[in-house]
Design an enzyme around this catalytic site. Structure first.
Site, PDB file in Angstrom:
ATOM      1  N   ARG A  91     -24.747   7.773  12.808  1.00 25.67           N
ATOM      2  CA  ARG A  91     -23.703   7.161  13.617  1.00 25.67           C
ATOM      3  C   ARG A  91     -23.292   6.095  13.063  1.00 25.67           C
ATOM      4  O   ARG A  91     -23.777   4.945  13.145  1.00 25.67           O
ATOM      5  CB  ARG A  91     -24.534   7.235  14.994  1.00 25.67           C
ATOM      6  CG  ARG A  91     -23.474   6.567  16.012  1.00 25.67           C
ATOM      7  CD  ARG A  91     -23.922   6.610  17.298  1.00 25.67           C
ATOM      8  NE  ARG A  91     -25.082   5.723  17.564  1.00 25.67           N
ATOM      9  CZ  ARG A  91     -25.549   4.490  17.762  1.00 25.67           C
ATOM     10  NH1 ARG A  91     -24.225   3.770  18.399  1.00 25.67           N
ATOM     11  NH2 ARG A  91     -26.546   3.953  17.998  1.00 25.67           N
TER      12      ARG A  91
ATOM     13  N   CYS B 183      -9.366   0.896   6.457  1.00 26.28           N
ATOM     14  CA  CYS B 183      -9.812  -0.666   6.652  1.00 26.28           C
ATOM     15  C   CYS B 183      -8.573  -1.226   7.221  1.00 26.28           C
ATOM     16  O   CYS B 183      -7.669  -1.245   6.713  1.00 26.28           O
ATOM     17  CB  CYS B 183     -10.657  -0.874   5.353  1.00 26.28           C
ATOM     18  SG  CYS B 183     -10.871  -2.732   5.463  1.00 26.28           S
TER      19      CYS B 183
ATOM     20  N   CYS C 124     -21.158   3.458  13.592  1.00 23.36           N
ATOM     21  CA  CYS C 124     -20.657   2.787  14.908  1.00 23.36           C
ATOM     22  C   CYS C 124     -19.649   1.582  14.423  1.00 23.36           C
ATOM     23  O   CYS C 124     -20.097   0.643  14.004  1.00 23.36           O
ATOM     24  CB  CYS C 124     -21.818   2.220  15.697  1.00 23.36           C
ATOM     25  SG  CYS C 124     -21.249   1.607  17.218  1.00 23.36           S
TER      26      CYS C 124
ATOM     27  N   CYS D 193      -7.781  -3.900   3.908  1.00 25.52           N
ATOM     28  CA  CYS D 193      -7.222  -3.388   2.630  1.00 25.52           C
ATOM     29  C   CYS D 193      -6.610  -2.049   2.851  1.00 25.52           C
ATOM     30  O   CYS D 193      -5.959  -1.779   1.757  1.00 25.52           O
ATOM     31  CB  CYS D 193      -8.297  -3.407   1.641  1.00 25.52           C
ATOM     32  SG  CYS D 193      -9.492  -2.295   1.815  1.00 25.52           S
TER      33      CYS D 193
ATOM     34  N   CYS E 214     -16.528  -2.461   4.319  1.00 25.85           N
ATOM     35  CA  CYS E 214     -15.803  -1.544   3.510  1.00 25.85           C
ATOM     36  C   CYS E 214     -16.132  -2.080   2.056  1.00 25.85           C
ATOM     37  O   CYS E 214     -16.341  -3.074   1.480  1.00 25.85           O
ATOM     38  CB  CYS E 214     -14.363  -2.128   3.393  1.00 25.85           C
ATOM     39  SG  CYS E 214     -13.110  -1.607   2.377  1.00 25.85           S
TER      40      CYS E 214
ATOM     41  N   HIS F  18     -22.218  -0.878  12.190  1.00 24.14           N
ATOM     42  CA  HIS F  18     -23.284  -0.435  11.878  1.00 24.14           C
ATOM     43  C   HIS F  18     -23.632   0.777  11.774  1.00 24.14           C
ATOM     44  O   HIS F  18     -22.879   1.735  12.401  1.00 24.14           O
ATOM     45  CB  HIS F  18     -24.643  -1.281  12.771  1.00 24.14           C
ATOM     46  CG  HIS F  18     -24.551  -2.604  12.748  1.00 24.14           C
ATOM     47  ND1 HIS F  18     -23.626  -3.345  13.722  1.00 24.14           N
ATOM     48  CD2 HIS F  18     -25.012  -3.610  11.989  1.00 24.14           C
ATOM     49  CE1 HIS F  18     -24.016  -4.904  13.289  1.00 24.14           C
ATOM     50  NE2 HIS F  18     -24.955  -4.852  12.573  1.00 24.14           N
TER      51      HIS F  18
ATOM     52  N   ASP G  79     -29.412   8.172  14.525  1.00 26.25           N
ATOM     53  CA  ASP G  79     -29.614   8.604  15.626  1.00 26.25           C
ATOM     54  C   ASP G  79     -28.336   9.705  16.301  1.00 26.25           C
ATOM     55  O   ASP G  79     -28.225   9.862  17.453  1.00 26.25           O
ATOM     56  CB  ASP G  79     -29.683   7.483  16.822  1.00 26.25           C
ATOM     57  CG  ASP G  79     -28.670   6.499  16.926  1.00 26.25           C
ATOM     58  OD1 ASP G  79     -27.542   6.922  16.381  1.00 26.25           O
ATOM     59  OD2 ASP G  79     -28.761   5.807  17.759  1.00 26.25           O
TER      60      ASP G  79
ATOM     61  N   CYS H  52     -13.299  -4.238   0.315  1.00 25.35           N
ATOM     62  CA  CYS H  52     -12.904  -5.488   0.572  1.00 25.35           C
ATOM     63  C   CYS H  52     -13.840  -6.378   1.222  1.00 25.35           C
ATOM     64  O   CYS H  52     -13.777  -7.669   1.520  1.00 25.35           O
ATOM     65  CB  CYS H  52     -11.464  -5.764   1.389  1.00 25.35           C
ATOM     66  SG  CYS H  52     -11.686  -5.328   2.878  1.00 25.35           S
TER      67      CYS H  52
ATOM     68  N   HIS I 166     -16.387  -6.514   7.490  1.00 22.25           N
ATOM     69  CA  HIS I 166     -17.262  -6.000   8.227  1.00 22.25           C
ATOM     70  C   HIS I 166     -16.753  -4.904   9.324  1.00 22.25           C
ATOM     71  O   HIS I 166     -15.646  -4.862   9.974  1.00 22.25           O
ATOM     72  CB  HIS I 166     -17.819  -6.976   9.266  1.00 22.25           C
ATOM     73  CG  HIS I 166     -18.589  -6.521  10.262  1.00 22.25           C
ATOM     74  ND1 HIS I 166     -20.250  -6.075  10.290  1.00 22.25           N
ATOM     75  CD2 HIS I 166     -18.631  -6.455  11.788  1.00 22.25           C
ATOM     76  CE1 HIS I 166     -20.646  -5.794  11.289  1.00 22.25           C
ATOM     77  NE2 HIS I 166     -19.667  -5.965  12.229  1.00 22.25           N
TER      78      HIS I 166
ATOM     79  N   CYS J 280     -21.218   5.167  23.397  1.00 22.50           N
ATOM     80  CA  CYS J 280     -21.695   3.774  23.135  1.00 22.50           C
ATOM     81  C   CYS J 280     -20.612   2.847  23.243  1.00 22.50           C
ATOM     82  O   CYS J 280     -20.683   1.688  23.575  1.00 22.50           O
ATOM     83  CB  CYS J 280     -22.371   3.489  21.736  1.00 22.50           C
ATOM     84  SG  CYS J 280     -21.157   3.945  20.459  1.00 22.50           S
TER      85      CYS J 280
END
Length: 135
Positions: free
Chosen positions: A116, A46, A118, A49, A95, A104, A108, A98, A101, A64
């Site tokens: 996955r 992360c 991502c 943190c 995470c 997602h 699939d 902490c 973000h 992707c």
């Protein structure tokens, strides 16, 4: 959990782009991050943190434009929550330590987990020594 750190703290410790992705649930453009095509051995931590999140052994090319993994390094280090923004129904990953973000998770993936994860490159740091070092 690192809930005591507020936006002022994160703005002082992250670049504007990192803050947007990590603390405001932004997304970096596809094929723009430093890790989307990196496949060396190591650990992805992360960015906020330093918690170990993903092992390079679980990384695959999903085509992707973002780093994609089929499993977290250890159960519970990545948390999930519903994301219905932009008229889409997705599952956001953060995470668990902490609440940064990460991206997602989708069901699939091409491996037996079918997952996955991502992940935005801006939300993680790559630690090539991490496989040999403890947390």
């Amino acid at each position: 959990m690192l809930k005591e750190k507020d936006d002022t703290y994160w703005r002082e410790h992250l670049s504007d782009e990192e803050f947007h992705v990590c603390r405001e649930a932004g997304t970096e453009p596809a094929f723009s991050g430093e890790y989307w095509d990196k496949f060396e051995d190591g650990i992805y931590r992360c960015r906020c943190c330093g918690k170990k999140l993903f092992n390079s052994d679980s990384k695959f090319d999903a085509g992707c434009g973002w780093p994609s993994f089929d499993a977290e390094i250890e159960s519970g280090v990545v948390a999930e929550r519903p994301d219905n923004s932009g008229g889409q129904q997705r599952t956001e990953i953060i995470c668990a330590n902490c609440e940064s973000h990460l991206g997602h998770v989708f069901i699939d993936g091409p491996t037996e987990t079918r997952l996955r994860y991502c992940v935005n490159s801006l939300s993680v740091n790559f630690d090539e020594e991490g496989k040999q070092n403890s947390d």
